[in-house]
Scaffold this motif. Structure first.
Motif, mmCIF file in Angstrom:
data_model
loop_
_atom_site.group_PDB
_atom_site.id
_atom_site.type_symbol
_atom_site.label_atom_id
_atom_site.label_comp_id
_atom_site.label_asym_id
_atom_site.label_seq_id
_atom_site.Cartn_x
_atom_site.Cartn_y
_atom_site.Cartn_z
ATOM 1 N N ILE A 54 -60.774 -53.463 -90.352
ATOM 2 C CA ILE A 54 -60.992 -52.018 -90.307
ATOM 3 C C ILE A 54 -59.774 -51.359 -89.663
ATOM 4 O O ILE A 54 -59.451 -51.642 -88.504
ATOM 5 C CB ILE A 54 -62.262 -51.677 -89.502
ATOM 6 C CG1 ILE A 54 -63.481 -52.435 -90.067
ATOM 7 C CG2 ILE A 54 -62.502 -50.173 -89.526
ATOM 8 C CD1 ILE A 54 -63.823 -52.120 -91.498
ATOM 9 N N ASN B 257 -57.428 -49.383 -87.525
ATOM 10 C CA ASN B 257 -57.639 -48.685 -86.257
ATOM 11 C C ASN B 257 -56.604 -49.226 -85.276
ATOM 12 O O ASN B 257 -55.712 -49.984 -85.640
ATOM 13 C CB ASN B 257 -59.063 -48.917 -85.744
ATOM 14 C CG ASN B 257 -59.599 -47.740 -84.965
ATOM 15 O OD1 ASN B 257 -58.846 -47.033 -84.291
ATOM 16 N ND2 ASN B 257 -60.896 -47.510 -85.035
ATOM 17 N N PHE C 105 -68.340 -52.148 -86.484
ATOM 18 C CA PHE C 105 -68.190 -50.997 -87.378
ATOM 19 C C PHE C 105 -69.423 -50.842 -88.264
ATOM 20 O O PHE C 105 -69.926 -49.728 -88.465
ATOM 21 C CB PHE C 105 -66.934 -51.185 -88.244
ATOM 22 C CG PHE C 105 -66.740 -50.117 -89.283
ATOM 23 C CD1 PHE C 105 -66.160 -48.903 -88.947
ATOM 24 C CD2 PHE C 105 -67.135 -50.324 -90.601
ATOM 25 C CE1 PHE C 105 -65.976 -47.908 -89.904
ATOM 26 C CE2 PHE C 105 -66.953 -49.341 -91.555
ATOM 27 C CZ PHE C 105 -66.374 -48.133 -91.202
ATOM 28 N N ARG D 87 -74.528 -47.335 -90.662
ATOM 29 C CA ARG D 87 -73.734 -47.578 -91.879
ATOM 30 C C ARG D 87 -74.410 -48.607 -92.783
ATOM 31 O O ARG D 87 -74.388 -48.476 -94.013
ATOM 32 C CB ARG D 87 -72.322 -48.032 -91.505
ATOM 33 C CG ARG D 87 -71.426 -46.908 -90.983
ATOM 34 C CD ARG D 87 -69.968 -47.350 -90.929
ATOM 35 N NE ARG D 87 -69.083 -46.262 -90.555
ATOM 36 C CZ ARG D 87 -68.627 -46.038 -89.330
ATOM 37 N NH1 ARG D 87 -68.998 -46.856 -88.337
ATOM 38 N NH2 ARG D 87 -67.820 -45.029 -89.071
ATOM 39 N N ILE E 93 -61.029 -45.280 -92.729
ATOM 40 C CA ILE E 93 -62.440 -45.149 -92.360
ATOM 41 C C ILE E 93 -63.055 -43.942 -93.050
ATOM 42 O O ILE E 93 -64.222 -43.968 -93.462
ATOM 43 C CB ILE E 93 -62.583 -45.054 -90.824
ATOM 44 C CG1 ILE E 93 -62.211 -46.395 -90.178
ATOM 45 C CG2 ILE E 93 -64.003 -44.657 -90.426
ATOM 46 C CD1 ILE E 93 -62.193 -46.381 -88.663
ATOM 47 N N ASP F 202 -66.573 -44.016 -95.174
ATOM 48 C CA ASP F 202 -67.700 -43.116 -94.911
ATOM 49 C C ASP F 202 -67.940 -42.155 -96.074
ATOM 50 O O ASP F 202 -69.070 -41.698 -96.289
ATOM 51 C CB ASP F 202 -67.456 -42.343 -93.614
ATOM 52 C CG ASP F 202 -67.632 -43.226 -92.368
ATOM 53 O OD1 ASP F 202 -68.353 -44.239 -92.469
ATOM 54 O OD2 ASP F 202 -67.051 -42.899 -91.323
#
Length: 347
Positions: free
Chosen positions: A161, A163, A187, A192, A293, A297
């Motif tokens: 992910i 970041n 995450f 989610r 991300i 989403d």
């Protein structure tokens, strides 16, 4: 009397010697011994490094490497090195320097985003920590690890992910990979995970679609609408017809190595690849890149609408025009094709 004078002289000489030795010890331990102007500098001590390797880093940073050597030997640092990233502050004495580089491993902020492959990711990570790219790539591709955690080599990139993460410089390749699995599981919290179930996609499928959405648009505000188009196509069994998947498939072929495809042509639509979403229905077998991300989403919270098509907007570069009918889409697509031609972009 004479003997007393001799004894007094010996005592005084002893005190002088002791004082000189005490001063030397104090100087060696506590007097400032840094030779740099910055407020602080960092050194990295590799795993299984020799004292000579560490000394070579320290020598240009210190005023007197000899006094450091003497104290390092006395405190047995030269035979008990610790790997890691350590700070030396301006004005430190040898004692504080040794204490710092012996016990105070300083973590760093490791960051990555939008790497297009595991190879790219391994290269990016190896530039920030001790582990080299080949060891990282081997750990990332470990078949037993992937299988036991629900991944394949085609979906493995989705475990990372994008970041920034706090890690130690001497983190091993396996430890980095395992840490990223923990971050992936963090995450994918209940919220989610439940959203993925609601849109009837697995986590790997969400990541694959998000990679397409991210390649289509870097505009976070527009990504949910684009995701909605693809979800509409999936729902009615229409091929995704995603141009980024054609580029991904093309770049795997020898004739497209070291090239940049700026304009998708009909010849690209004929490429024989499971990633060709013009020829193959449904999602591709894996990611075509690392999605932000925001794109992940966007898939989980895709916009509900009736659009089935979109084309880049030549009047507002970076954004798209959306259409419900093929006729309207063709109008939008031709406008963008004319723009590309006007810019001399023919391939």
């Amino acid at each position: 009397m004479y003997i007393k004078k001799i004894l007094w002289a010996i005592a005084i000489i002893g005190l002088v010697i002791a004082g000189a030795f005490a001063y030397y010890v104090y100087s060696a331990m506590f007097e400032p011994n840094t030779a740099f102007n910055e407020e602080k500098v960092y050194i990295t001590v590799p795993t299984n490094a020799s004292y000579q390797e560490v000394r070579s880093q320290l020598e240009p940073l210190l005023k007197d490497i000899g006094t450091f050597d003497a104290l390092a030997s006395r405190k047995q640092y030269n035979t008990n090195l610790k790997a890691g990233r350590f700070v030396i502050k301006k004005g430190m004495g040898n004692n504080d320097i040794i204490n710092s580089i012996r016990t105070k491993n300083i973590p760093l902020k490791l960051a990555f985003n939008n790497q297009n492959s595991l190879e790219d990711l391994a290269g990016r990570i190896s530039s920030q920590i001790e582990a080299d790219s080949s060891a990282l790539l081997s750990a990332m591709r470990d078949s037993e690890f992937l299988k036991s955690n629900g991944f394949s080599e085609k979906t493995a990139l989705g475990m990372y992910i994008p970041n920034s993460y706090e890690v130690f410089w001497n983190t091993s390749a396996e430890d980095f990979r395992d840490r990223m699995l923990k971050e992936y599981n963090r995450f994918w919290n209940d919220t989610r995970t439940n959203k993925a179930k609601a849109v009837q996609l697995s986590k790997n499928e969400v990541m694959a679609l998000a990679s397409i959405v991210h390649e289509e648009s870097k505009k976070a505000a527009e990504q949910p609408r684009i995701a909605g188009v693809y979800m509409n196509r999936l729902r009615i069994g229409m091929p995704l017809q995603a141009d980024p998947t054609l580029k991904f498939a093309a770049y795997k072929l020898p004739q497209y190595q070291n090239t940049v495809i700026k304009r998708v042509l009909n010849v690209h639509k004929e490429i024989d690849s499971p990633y060709n979403t013009y020829k193959n229905a449904g999602l591709p077998p894996g990611l075509i890149g690392m999605p932000d991300i925001s794109a992940i989403d966007a898939v989980l919270d895709y916009e509900k609408h009736n659009y089935l098509y979109f084309a880049a907007d030549p009047q507002k570069l970076g954004y798209h025009k959306f259409a419900k009918t093929l006729a309207q889409h063709n109008v939008n697509a031709r406008a963008y094709q004319r723009y590309l031609s006007s810019q001399g972009i023919n391939r």
